[in-house]
Write an enzyme that holds these catalytic residues in place. Structure first.
Site, mmCIF file in Angstrom:
data_model
loop_
_atom_site.group_PDB
_atom_site.id
_atom_site.type_symbol
_atom_site.label_atom_id
_atom_site.label_comp_id
_atom_site.label_asym_id
_atom_site.label_seq_id
_atom_site.Cartn_x
_atom_site.Cartn_y
_atom_site.Cartn_z
ATOM 1 N N HIS A 11 0.806 -1.216 0.000
ATOM 2 C CA HIS A 11 0.000 0.000 0.000
ATOM 3 C C HIS A 11 0.842 1.270 0.000
ATOM 4 O O HIS A 11 0.542 2.209 -0.746
ATOM 5 C CB HIS A 11 -0.957 0.005 1.186
ATOM 6 C CG HIS A 11 -1.812 -1.217 1.249
ATOM 7 N ND1 HIS A 11 -2.738 -1.524 0.285
ATOM 8 C CD2 HIS A 11 -1.860 -2.227 2.149
ATOM 9 C CE1 HIS A 11 -3.343 -2.654 0.586
ATOM 10 N NE2 HIS A 11 -2.827 -3.104 1.714
ATOM 11 N N ASP A 12 1.887 1.333 0.823
ATOM 12 C CA ASP A 12 2.706 2.543 0.889
ATOM 13 C C ASP A 12 3.416 2.800 -0.433
ATOM 14 O O ASP A 12 3.485 3.938 -0.905
ATOM 15 C CB ASP A 12 3.727 2.444 2.022
ATOM 16 C CG ASP A 12 3.083 2.439 3.397
ATOM 17 O OD1 ASP A 12 1.905 2.840 3.513
ATOM 18 O OD2 ASP A 12 3.749 2.026 4.361
#
Length: 89
Positions: A11-12
Site C-alpha cells: 500500500h505505501d
C-alpha cells in the site's frame, strides 16, 4: 507479480507510485468515509462511487498496470547507489 491481486500488499509503495507515475492507476471520484459507529463496520473505510458529485471527497484507485508498476518500483530501487549493498565499516 501474479495477476488478479495475488501479489504482496504494498500500500505505501502504491501511494508513492501514484504521486510519481499517476498513469499507472485508474482513479475514480468517490465519497470516502471511515465508519465510526457501525456495529459490523466500525473502523472500516466505506466508499460510495455513486455519491453526488458535490459530495465526492477523494479519488480512489480501482485499477493499476501491475507490470508497469513493478518495472517502475524496481527501476527506482536500482537507482539507489547502495541498494542491497552492505555498508562499509
Amino acid at each position: 507479480m501474479a495477476s488478479g491481486g495475488q501479489g504482496p500488499a504494498v500500500h505505501d509503495v502504491c501511494a508513492v507510485a501514484l504521486v510519481a507515475e499517476p498513469g499507472l492507476f485508474g482513479c475514480w471520484p468517490a465519497r470516502v468515509e471511515v465508519e465510526t459507529a457501525g456495529r459490523w463496520t466500525s473502523g472500516m473505510t466505506v466508499t460510495d462511487f455513486k455519491a453526488p458529485a458535490q459530495d465526492r471527497n477523494a479519488l480512489v484507485a480501482t485499477t493499476m498496470d501491475a507490470d508497469r508498476f513493478w518495472d517502475t518500483v524496481i527501476a527506482a530501487w536500482a537507482r539507489i547507489p547502495a541498494a542491497g549493498q552492505p555498508t562499509a565499516p
